[in-house]
Motif scaffolding. Structure first.
Motif, PDB file in Angstrom:
ATOM      1  N   GLY A  56       2.893  -6.680   2.934  1.00 37.96           N
ATOM      2  CA  GLY A  56       2.443  -5.840   3.600  1.00 37.96           C
ATOM      3  C   GLY A  56       2.174  -4.088   4.329  1.00 37.96           C
ATOM      4  N   TRP A  57       3.214  -3.843   2.799  1.00 41.40           N
ATOM      5  CA  TRP A  57       3.152  -2.767   2.897  1.00 41.40           C
ATOM      6  C   TRP A  57       2.884  -1.164   1.882  1.00 41.40           C
ATOM      7  CZ3 TRP A  57       6.479  -1.319  -1.647  1.00 41.40           C
ATOM      8  CH2 TRP A  57       6.939  -2.086  -1.903  1.00 41.40           C
ATOM      9  N   SER A  58       2.563  -0.340   1.803  1.00 41.29           N
ATOM     10  CA  SER A  58       1.668  -0.080   0.399  1.00 41.29           C
ATOM     11  C   SER A  58       3.180   1.773  -0.107  1.00 41.29           C
ATOM     12  CB  SER A  58       0.868   0.861   1.056  1.00 41.29           C
ATOM     13  OG  SER A  58       0.493   2.386  -0.158  1.00 41.29           O
ATOM     14  N   ALA A  59       2.609   1.032  -1.917  1.00 46.95           N
ATOM     15  CA  ALA A  59       3.629   1.446  -2.073  1.00 46.95           C
ATOM     16  C   ALA A  59       3.433   3.077  -2.944  1.00 46.95           C
ATOM     17  CB  ALA A  59       4.213   1.113  -3.497  1.00 46.95           C
ATOM     18  N   GLU A  60       1.860   3.242  -2.362  1.00 45.18           N
ATOM     19  CA  GLU A  60       1.037   4.626  -2.859  1.00 45.18           C
ATOM     20  C   GLU A  60       2.111   6.178  -2.449  1.00 45.18           C
ATOM     21  OE1 GLU A  60      -1.767   4.851  -4.737  1.00 45.18           O
ATOM     22  OE2 GLU A  60      -1.217   2.728  -5.383  1.00 45.18           O
ATOM     23  N   TYR A  61       2.220   7.038  -3.100  1.00 42.38           N
ATOM     24  CA  TYR A  61       3.227   8.169  -3.047  1.00 42.38           C
ATOM     25  C   TYR A  61       2.170   9.065  -1.526  1.00 42.38           C
ATOM     26  CZ  TYR A  61       5.659  12.386  -3.285  1.00 42.38           C
ATOM     27  OH  TYR A  61       6.288  13.211  -2.334  1.00 42.38           O
ATOM     28  N   ASP A  62       1.092   8.953  -1.563  1.00 39.28           N
ATOM     29  CA  ASP A  62       0.345   9.589  -0.471  1.00 39.28           C
ATOM     30  C   ASP A  62      -0.389   9.225   0.069  1.00 39.28           C
ATOM     31  OD1 ASP A  62       0.126  12.379  -2.574  1.00 39.28           O
ATOM     32  OD2 ASP A  62      -1.732  10.788  -3.836  1.00 39.28           O
ATOM     33  N   GLY A  63       0.383   7.204   0.188  1.00 37.83           N
ATOM     34  CA  GLY A  63      -0.107   6.487   1.501  1.00 37.83           C
ATOM     35  C   GLY A  63       0.359   6.779   3.087  1.00 37.83           C
ATOM     36  N   ASP A  64       0.141   6.744   4.084  1.00 38.95           N
ATOM     37  CA  ASP A  64       0.724   6.545   5.198  1.00 38.95           C
ATOM     38  C   ASP A  64       2.383   6.229   4.528  1.00 38.95           C
ATOM     39  OD1 ASP A  64       0.852   7.244   7.902  1.00 38.95           O
ATOM     40  OD2 ASP A  64      -0.764   5.018   8.706  1.00 38.95           O
ATOM     41  N   LEU A  65       3.143   7.328   5.762  1.00 40.40           N
ATOM     42  CA  LEU A  65       4.410   7.202   5.540  1.00 40.40           C
ATOM     43  C   LEU A  65       4.867   6.405   7.485  1.00 40.40           C
ATOM     44  CD1 LEU A  65       6.462  10.754   4.285  1.00 40.40           C
ATOM     45  CD2 LEU A  65       6.071   8.248   3.567  1.00 40.40           C
ATOM     46  N   ALA A  66       3.923   6.405   8.319  1.00 44.82           N
ATOM     47  CA  ALA A  66       4.401   5.766   9.632  1.00 44.82           C
ATOM     48  C   ALA A  66       4.780   4.580   9.596  1.00 44.82           C
ATOM     49  CB  ALA A  66       3.376   6.150  10.244  1.00 44.82           C
TER      50      ALA A  66
END
Length: 366
Positions: A56-66
């Motif tokens: 349920g989390w994204s490992a994208e560097y440009d994704g949402d950090l919130a």
């Protein structure tokens, strides 16, 4: 959330929650959970957001950090407690980056988390808010020159927090030249009591000159990756064979999981801190202390206690109003609950039994 449990066989047990750090997993508590369960506790250890088998989390560097900010990590922990049917737990215990999560659990929801144990990372309190400014000109935020000053040293350096915040850090470790398993072996060794260079002492200031005294796993050479940094301290075959706190068969669990997931989920936590994006949210709790019973446990050979000048002292004098145990364990570096589990278990049980005397009723909701 993927969790490990111990002591789940009978209902009505008081609950203890264990939060791991970086680069670890719930598995890091494997030597602690049975001891606490044997004393009557229901012990829950999750893979936290960004780690292991929790999804349920994204490992994208440009994704949402919130989603990786501290208040949301607290919400994750609270949701987990509620999912298991508890309105409160006897203690939340956090190691390494799990330590500030545990501290913020205690600060934000002391009604749920009745005591807190911070391990290997002192908590110096929430960020301050500007005070008494009505009749004074507005001051711009202070610039922290440390990064620039570290790079300008005769031996140019960089702080690992900012390295971990770079786009390249995940690939540097995930695709380490020596292989991921050997990278983790060297990383764990370098920060343990097995590395004889770990002889920590308090630093006098947050300055480039003082920070340069830290080992290279904290303040790296400017032109090196973390994989290159720890490769210089790789233990030999005899030392690896003699290792009892993390034999290769146990290290293989970490390397298999990180080979599958990479490190970016955990690195997002560091990026939240270095970006400063969420500092204003944390200022909501400015000047608030942890008032529930608290403890700090670390290895005596762990530089983490002193890596930020004054934090260890601030935790005991300002940040915590009811600190009843503070212990540095001989023969342990940063991975204290893995290196010296018997000592950790003894201290945790001592703390839990001292604090439980004030809350004797069962904690589980029918």
């Amino acid at each position: 959330m993927h969790v490990l449990e111990a002591g789940f066989e009978t209902k009505g047990r008081p609950c203890v929650l264990l939060l791991h750090g970086f680069p670890e997993l719930a598995y890091s508590w494997r030597k602690v959970m049975p001891a606490l369960a044997a004393r009557g506790y229901h012990v829950i250890a999750p893979d936290q957001r960004g780690y292991g088998r929790t999804t349920g989390w994204s490992a994208e560097y440009d994704g949402d950090l919130a989603p990786f900010r501290l208040t949301n990590l607290v919400r994750d922990v609270l949701g987990l407690v509620y999912a298991f049917g508890y309105r409160h737990v006897d203690a939340v215990v956090g190691h390494d980056f799990g330590s500030p999560v545990a501290a913020w659990c205690a600060l934000i929801r002391p009604d749920v988390f009745r005591s807190v144990v911070m391990m290997s990372a002192p908590f110096a309190g929430p960020p301050a808010l500007p005070f008494d400014t009505v009749d004074k000109p507005a001051m711009p935020p202070k610039d922290d020159p440390v990064r620039r000053d570290l790079a300008a040293l005769p031996r140019p350096r960089k702080h690992y927090h900012w390295y971990y915040s770079t786009r390249e850090a995940n690939a540097d470790m995930h695709r380490a030249p020596q292989g991921l398993h050997d990278f983790l072996r060297a990383y764990y060794h370098h920060k343990s009591a097995d590395w004889t260079g770990n002889k920590p002492y308090p630093l006098s200031a947050w300055s480039a000159e003082e920070l340069a005294k830290l080992p290279t796993y904290y303040v790296m050479d400017l032109d090196k990756t973390m994989a290159e940094t720890v490769a210089e301290e790789m233990p030999d075959g005899a030392a690896i064979s003699a290792n009892r706190w993390l034999p290769d068969s146990e290290l293989a669990y970490y390397s298999a999981e990180y080979r599958r997931t990479g490190f970016q989920g955990g690195l997002q936590w560091y990026r939240c801190g270095t970006s400063g994006t969420f500092d204003a949210e944390l200022q909501t709790w400015a000047d608030r202390r942890i008032e529930i019973p608290s403890a700090f446990i670390a290895g005596r050979q762990d530089w983490g206690t002193y890596q930020r000048a004054g934090a260890f002292e601030a935790m005991q004098t300002r940040a915590c109003g009811n600190m009843i145990l503070c212990e540095l364990i001989e023969g342990a570096g940063h991975w204290v609950q893995q290196e010296q589990p018997d000592s950790v278990n003894r201290l945790l049980l001592q703390f839990l039994e001292a604090t439980r005397a004030g809350h004797p009723e069962p904690a589980r909701v029918p």
